[in-house]
Design a protein around this motif. Structure first.
Motif, short mmCIF file in Angstrom:
data_model
loop_
_atom_site.label_atom_id
_atom_site.label_comp_id
_atom_site.label_asym_id
_atom_site.label_seq_id
_atom_site.Cartn_x
_atom_site.Cartn_y
_atom_site.Cartn_z
N THR A 10 0.83 -1.20 0.00
CA THR A 10 0.00 0.00 0.00
C THR A 10 0.87 1.25 0.00
N PRO A 11 0.60 2.19 -0.92
CA PRO A 11 1.41 3.41 -0.93
C PRO A 11 1.16 4.24 0.32
N THR A 12 2.20 4.87 0.81
CA THR A 12 2.07 5.76 1.96
C THR A 12 2.25 7.20 1.49
N TYR A 13 1.67 8.10 2.21
CA TYR A 13 1.74 9.51 1.88
C TYR A 13 2.27 10.29 3.08
N THR A 14 3.07 11.29 2.79
CA THR A 14 3.57 12.21 3.81
C THR A 14 2.54 13.32 3.94
N LEU A 15 2.29 13.76 5.18
CA LEU A 15 1.28 14.79 5.43
C LEU A 15 1.95 16.11 5.80
N GLY A 16 1.45 17.19 5.20
CA GLY A 16 1.95 18.52 5.51
C GLY A 16 0.81 19.51 5.58
N SER A 17 1.15 20.72 6.01
CA SER A 17 0.17 21.81 6.06
C SER A 17 0.75 23.03 5.38
N VAL A 18 -0.12 23.77 4.69
CA VAL A 18 0.25 24.96 3.94
C VAL A 18 -0.71 26.08 4.34
N ALA A 81 -7.59 19.94 1.06
CA ALA A 81 -6.41 19.08 0.93
C ALA A 81 -6.09 18.90 -0.55
N VAL A 82 -4.80 18.87 -0.85
CA VAL A 82 -4.33 18.65 -2.21
C VAL A 82 -3.41 17.44 -2.18
N VAL A 83 -3.74 16.44 -2.97
CA VAL A 83 -2.95 15.21 -3.03
C VAL A 83 -1.98 15.30 -4.19
N HIS A 84 -0.70 15.13 -3.89
CA HIS A 84 0.35 15.13 -4.90
C HIS A 84 0.74 13.67 -5.12
N THR A 85 0.13 13.03 -6.09
CA THR A 85 0.33 11.60 -6.30
C THR A 85 1.73 11.27 -6.79
N ARG A 128 7.71 24.41 -8.74
CA ARG A 128 6.68 23.68 -9.50
C ARG A 128 5.58 23.19 -8.55
N ALA A 129 5.96 22.68 -7.38
CA ALA A 129 4.96 22.19 -6.42
C ALA A 129 4.05 23.33 -5.95
N THR A 130 4.62 24.51 -5.75
CA THR A 130 3.81 25.67 -5.34
C THR A 130 2.85 26.07 -6.46
N ALA A 131 3.33 26.10 -7.69
CA ALA A 131 2.47 26.45 -8.83
C ALA A 131 1.32 25.46 -8.96
N LYS A 132 1.61 24.16 -8.80
CA LYS A 132 0.55 23.16 -8.90
C LYS A 132 -0.47 23.33 -7.77
N LEU A 133 0.01 23.60 -6.56
CA LEU A 133 -0.91 23.78 -5.43
C LEU A 133 -1.77 25.02 -5.66
N LEU A 134 -1.16 26.13 -6.04
CA LEU A 134 -1.91 27.37 -6.23
C LEU A 134 -2.94 27.27 -7.35
N SER A 135 -2.70 26.40 -8.33
CA SER A 135 -3.66 26.25 -9.43
C SER A 135 -5.02 25.77 -8.92
N HIS A 136 -5.05 25.06 -7.80
CA HIS A 136 -6.31 24.59 -7.21
C HIS A 136 -7.13 25.76 -6.65
N TYR A 137 -6.49 26.91 -6.47
CA TYR A 137 -7.15 28.08 -5.89
C TYR A 137 -7.20 29.23 -6.91
N ASP A 138 -7.07 28.86 -8.19
CA ASP A 138 -7.12 29.81 -9.30
C ASP A 138 -6.08 30.92 -9.15
N LEU A 139 -4.89 30.53 -8.73
CA LEU A 139 -3.77 31.45 -8.58
C LEU A 139 -2.55 30.88 -9.30
#
Length: 155
Positions: A10-18, A81-85, A128-139
């Protein structure tokens, strides 16, 4: 034995907060420059064991910017929450409203090199990770095209 196989497979995921720190009109966004790169990112970090996401967001915000926020001020963003697969991590995202004119920002020069408010419609070069996350908030540069814009005329 079956449980062990499932845990291994089973894949595991690291959890963070932004934290998206913006002014009341949502026209300015607080961004950080952190080692090792020169691109901008957001106040964020990994959760400690048994730490709630909102507590982690509050802790990271204070550590990286010196901004103290009450837990009640940190509102879950939509989506929360934003999942970075590809990297296998999950960011719990919170919003915080602050006045850029009166908010004191303190950076340590080691974990964070610089912090600055940027116009939401003209953000600086970011990770790149910041750009991908911000795209979820139309930024940011990867945000979706304006849905109210008319489609191009067909030839």
């Amino acid at each position: 034995m079956r449980r062990r196989i499932v845990r291994i497979a089973t894949p595991t995921y690291t959890l963070g907060s932004v934290v998206l720190v913006m002014d009341a009109d949502r026209t300015k966004l607080l961004m950080l420059r952190q080692p090792p790169g020169r691109r901008w990112s957001l106040p964020a970090g990994l959760l400690n064991r048994n730490e709630q996401p909102v507590e982690g967001a509050r802790r990271e915000l204070a550590e990286e910017t010196g901004i103290e926020a009450d837990l009640s001020e940190l509102a879950p963003a939509d989506p929360c929450a934003v999942v970075h697969t590809s990297g296998r991590w999950v960011d719990n995202v919170f919003r915080l409203t602050r006045d850029p004119e009166t908010t004191e920002i303190i950076v340590d020069g080691h974990e964070v090199w610089d912090a600055a408010w940027h116009p939401a419609d003209a953000l600086p070069e970011m990770t790149r990770a910041t750009a991908k996350l911000l795209s979820h908030y139309d930024l940011g540069p990867l945000r979706a095209a304006d849905p109210s814009a008319e489609p191009p005329a067909s030839a």
